[in-house]
Scaffold this motif. Sequence first.
Motif, PDB file in Angstrom:
ATOM      1  N   PRO A   6       0.845  -1.205   0.000  1.00 51.08           N
ATOM      2  CA  PRO A   6       0.000   0.000   0.000  1.00 51.08           C
ATOM      3  C   PRO A   6       0.878   1.252   0.000  1.00 51.08           C
ATOM      4  N   ILE A   7       0.461   2.219  -0.803  1.00 55.28           N
ATOM      5  CA  ILE A   7       1.232   3.452  -0.888  1.00 55.28           C
ATOM      6  C   ILE A   7       1.289   4.155   0.460  1.00 55.28           C
ATOM      7  N   ALA A   8       0.247   3.998   1.262  1.00 57.05           N
ATOM      8  CA  ALA A   8       0.220   4.671   2.568  1.00 57.05           C
ATOM      9  C   ALA A   8       1.325   4.198   3.483  1.00 57.05           C
ATOM     10  N   ASP A   9       1.773   2.947   3.282  1.00 62.01           N
ATOM     11  CA  ASP A   9       2.832   2.413   4.127  1.00 62.01           C
ATOM     12  C   ASP A   9       4.194   3.026   3.829  1.00 62.01           C
ATOM     13  N   MET A  10       4.259   3.812   2.780  1.00 63.30           N
ATOM     14  CA  MET A  10       5.549   4.364   2.379  1.00 63.30           C
ATOM     15  C   MET A  10       5.792   5.743   2.959  1.00 63.30           C
ATOM     16  N   GLY A  11       4.901   6.252   3.800  1.00 69.66           N
ATOM     17  CA  GLY A  11       5.085   7.563   4.396  1.00 69.66           C
ATOM     18  C   GLY A  11       4.540   8.651   3.507  1.00 69.66           C
ATOM     19  N   PRO A  12       4.848   9.918   3.812  1.00 69.51           N
ATOM     20  CA  PRO A  12       4.368  11.041   3.004  1.00 69.51           C
ATOM     21  C   PRO A  12       4.799  10.905   1.551  1.00 69.51           C
ATOM     22  N   ALA A  13       3.910  11.302   0.649  1.00 72.01           N
ATOM     23  CA  ALA A  13       4.192  11.148  -0.780  1.00 72.01           C
ATOM     24  C   ALA A  13       5.391  11.967  -1.217  1.00 72.01           C
ATOM     25  N   TRP A  14       5.531  13.204  -0.676  1.00 65.55           N
ATOM     26  CA  TRP A  14       6.628  14.060  -1.131  1.00 65.55           C
ATOM     27  C   TRP A  14       7.977  13.495  -0.699  1.00 65.55           C
ATOM     28  N   VAL A  15       7.986  12.849   0.480  1.00 61.38           N
ATOM     29  CA  VAL A  15       9.241  12.221   0.932  1.00 61.38           C
ATOM     30  C   VAL A  15       9.605  11.066   0.014  1.00 61.38           C
ATOM     31  N   PHE A  16       8.585  10.287  -0.339  1.00 61.75           N
ATOM     32  CA  PHE A  16       8.829   9.144  -1.222  1.00 61.75           C
ATOM     33  C   PHE A  16       9.326   9.594  -2.585  1.00 61.75           C
ATOM     34  N   VAL A  17       8.716  10.681  -3.114  1.00 65.99           N
ATOM     35  CA  VAL A  17       9.134  11.195  -4.423  1.00 65.99           C
ATOM     36  C   VAL A  17      10.574  11.685  -4.384  1.00 65.99           C
ATOM     37  N   ILE A  18      10.928  12.383  -3.287  1.00 67.15           N
ATOM     38  CA  ILE A  18      12.306  12.869  -3.149  1.00 67.15           C
ATOM     39  C   ILE A  18      13.279  11.700  -3.057  1.00 67.15           C
ATOM     40  N   ASP A  19      12.926  10.708  -2.233  1.00 65.09           N
ATOM     41  CA  ASP A  19      13.801   9.534  -2.105  1.00 65.09           C
ATOM     42  C   ASP A  19      13.984   8.837  -3.454  1.00 65.09           C
ATOM     43  N   ALA A  21      13.627  10.141  -6.453  1.00 56.80           N
ATOM     44  CA  ALA A  21      14.411  10.981  -7.351  1.00 56.80           C
ATOM     45  C   ALA A  21      15.901  10.912  -7.005  1.00 56.80           C
ATOM     46  N   CYS A  22      16.205  10.893  -5.711  1.00 57.00           N
ATOM     47  CA  CYS A  22      17.606  10.811  -5.282  1.00 57.00           C
ATOM     48  C   CYS A  22      18.234   9.479  -5.701  1.00 57.00           C
ATOM     49  N   VAL A  23      17.469   8.406  -5.537  1.00 59.56           N
ATOM     50  CA  VAL A  23      17.992   7.085  -5.933  1.00 59.56           C
ATOM     51  C   VAL A  23      18.240   7.038  -7.439  1.00 59.56           C
ATOM     52  N   LEU A  24      17.277   7.567  -8.222  1.00 58.08           N
ATOM     53  CA  LEU A  24      17.456   7.581  -9.677  1.00 58.08           C
ATOM     54  C   LEU A  24      18.658   8.433 -10.081  1.00 58.08           C
ATOM     55  N   ALA A  25      18.791   9.607  -9.443  1.00 58.01           N
ATOM     56  CA  ALA A  25      19.903  10.492  -9.780  1.00 58.01           C
ATOM     57  C   ALA A  25      21.237   9.867  -9.405  1.00 58.01           C
ATOM     58  N   LEU A  26      21.307   9.352  -8.159  1.00 60.62           N
ATOM     59  CA  LEU A  26      22.552   8.731  -7.719  1.00 60.62           C
ATOM     60  C   LEU A  26      22.886   7.486  -8.539  1.00 60.62           C
ATOM     61  N   GLY A  27      21.862   6.711  -8.879  1.00 59.79           N
ATOM     62  CA  GLY A  27      22.087   5.512  -9.689  1.00 59.79           C
ATOM     63  C   GLY A  27      22.586   5.848 -11.080  1.00 59.79           C
ATOM     64  N   THR A  28      21.989   6.868 -11.689  1.00 58.64           N
ATOM     65  CA  THR A  28      22.411   7.278 -13.032  1.00 58.64           C
ATOM     66  C   THR A  28      23.833   7.821 -13.022  1.00 58.64           C
ATOM     67  N   ILE A  29      24.120   8.699 -12.031  1.00 58.80           N
ATOM     68  CA  ILE A  29      25.468   9.266 -11.932  1.00 58.80           C
ATOM     69  C   ILE A  29      26.484   8.167 -11.606  1.00 58.80           C
ATOM     70  N   GLY A  30      26.107   7.286 -10.680  1.00 56.32           N
ATOM     71  CA  GLY A  30      27.019   6.199 -10.316  1.00 56.32           C
ATOM     72  C   GLY A  30      27.320   5.282 -11.487  1.00 56.32           C
ATOM     73  N   THR A  31      26.294   4.966 -12.279  1.00 62.53           N
ATOM     74  CA  THR A  31      26.505   4.128 -13.464  1.00 62.53           C
ATOM     75  C   THR A  31      27.448   4.805 -14.448  1.00 62.53           C
TER      76      THR A  31
END
Length: 266
Positions: A6-19, A21-31
Amino acid sequence: MDMFKPIADMGPAWVFVIDLACVLALGTIGTAIIVKFLRHMLKKSERVDNAVVKFVVNAVKVACIIVLITIVLQMIGVHVSTIIAVLGAAGAAIALALRDSLANIAGGFMIIITHPFSEGDLISVNGDRGRVENIDLFLTTLKTPDYRTVTIPNGLINTSVVYNESNQPLRRVDCEFSISYDSDIDKAKDILLKICREGPLISMKKEPCVGIQKHEDSGMVIECLAYCIEGDQWDAKYYLNEKVKKEFDRAGIEIPYPRVDVKIEE
């Protein structure tokens, strides 16, 4: 078990979106950093061919992307283990449907491991002859002498006889010259040997070989086996054919042609 959390289990939506985005950015840069570093390290080694560099870099890049996608799927709540189980159950069908592609991938790995040729080599495979332009995961690309592009599946190369015409420093140039039966054989052979020794494109690292190859109706065929630096074989052959004709004419050695003698009886 549900495949999605459930999406609700993931905490606030904006926090999830930031997390996310950070993972995608770090993953892309790291690759990008990993790929760049790996390419730099491989190119520093003189023993590693450029085709190997491309192959390894592409494989690592794909692996990094798969890892990044797996992390993202886990973050959005997809149970990756469930997907893997489904894919595993369908593995036999997938392998059967993609058997040709899998054979090409295996062929690509074998080319990299056994190293029968490199980029820039002149090779012949199943009647196709050309310079190797690119060795990819699935295909090997050749450019023919008449500037056509030939794409050959790696699986076919792996199961075929491959002639590499560039992995030796010297190439043999085979020429045949016809002389009449009335011509001086020793004189003709001396002329051929002299042309080979004085020719600018003929290498004397290996002595040329000259001798009678066969007898024909109109004359004899002298075979000349000379050697040149790889890449000069065509110019060397043209040089020999032209120079021998001029020297034979100057020495009075006749190049025969078919003749028919007609006798008229009255």
